[in-house]
Scaffold this active site. Sequence first.
Site: not given
Length: 218
Positions: A89-91
């Site tokens: 995941a990456d934000t």
Amino acid sequence: MNPLVVPLIESIGRNFRVVLASGSPRRKELLDRLNLSYEVIPSNFAEDLDKSKFASAADYVISNAVIKAQEVYQRIKDQSDKPVLVIGADTVVVSSSGAILEKPASPEDAAETLKSLSGKSNMVYTGVCLIIGGTEAGKVTIEKAIESTEVTFDELDDDMLEAYVATGEPTDKAGSYAYQSYACFFIKEIKGDFYNVVGFPCARFYQMLRDLHQRGVL
């Protein structure tokens, strides 16, 4: 309160080696709520992709998530006696001007970022990548999804700005703020998934697992 016990999640935890490719305490806290058996192996990816090479922030954030998951998958794929499910995941936060805002380099950088967001709306994008491998079919499945949420700041006065930066909270946060904590005092509106802003879109993640199960992958 009793734990959340979902047969599908129990089955995945029992039959797969589930790995979260992130050291984020917020993602771990949210994933723990699902009562899924998993381990944490943070990705070694430097997150140094050239933002200018991507057509959109959504493309950029999902590319980061995929590379994080792939890096961990390549490390562990031959070390498991069960099929593997890796969660990447990456934000990122995108300002009203279109700038991609990740974690600040310093308290001064955090203050400048927060000033630029004051009184305006920004978009939070989280890319999620699931890699499933080591099954009897021998196929590797890569599932991707992007969640977006609009966040609107109130006008941020100097006293609040200085006090907020002094807490140290912006240091490891995309966009230099954490809605779930002190930033709640100057965020006046949110449109979309709250948990996406925290860093992990829980409902979208569960939907991905359910869809993969229905397709016979999980």
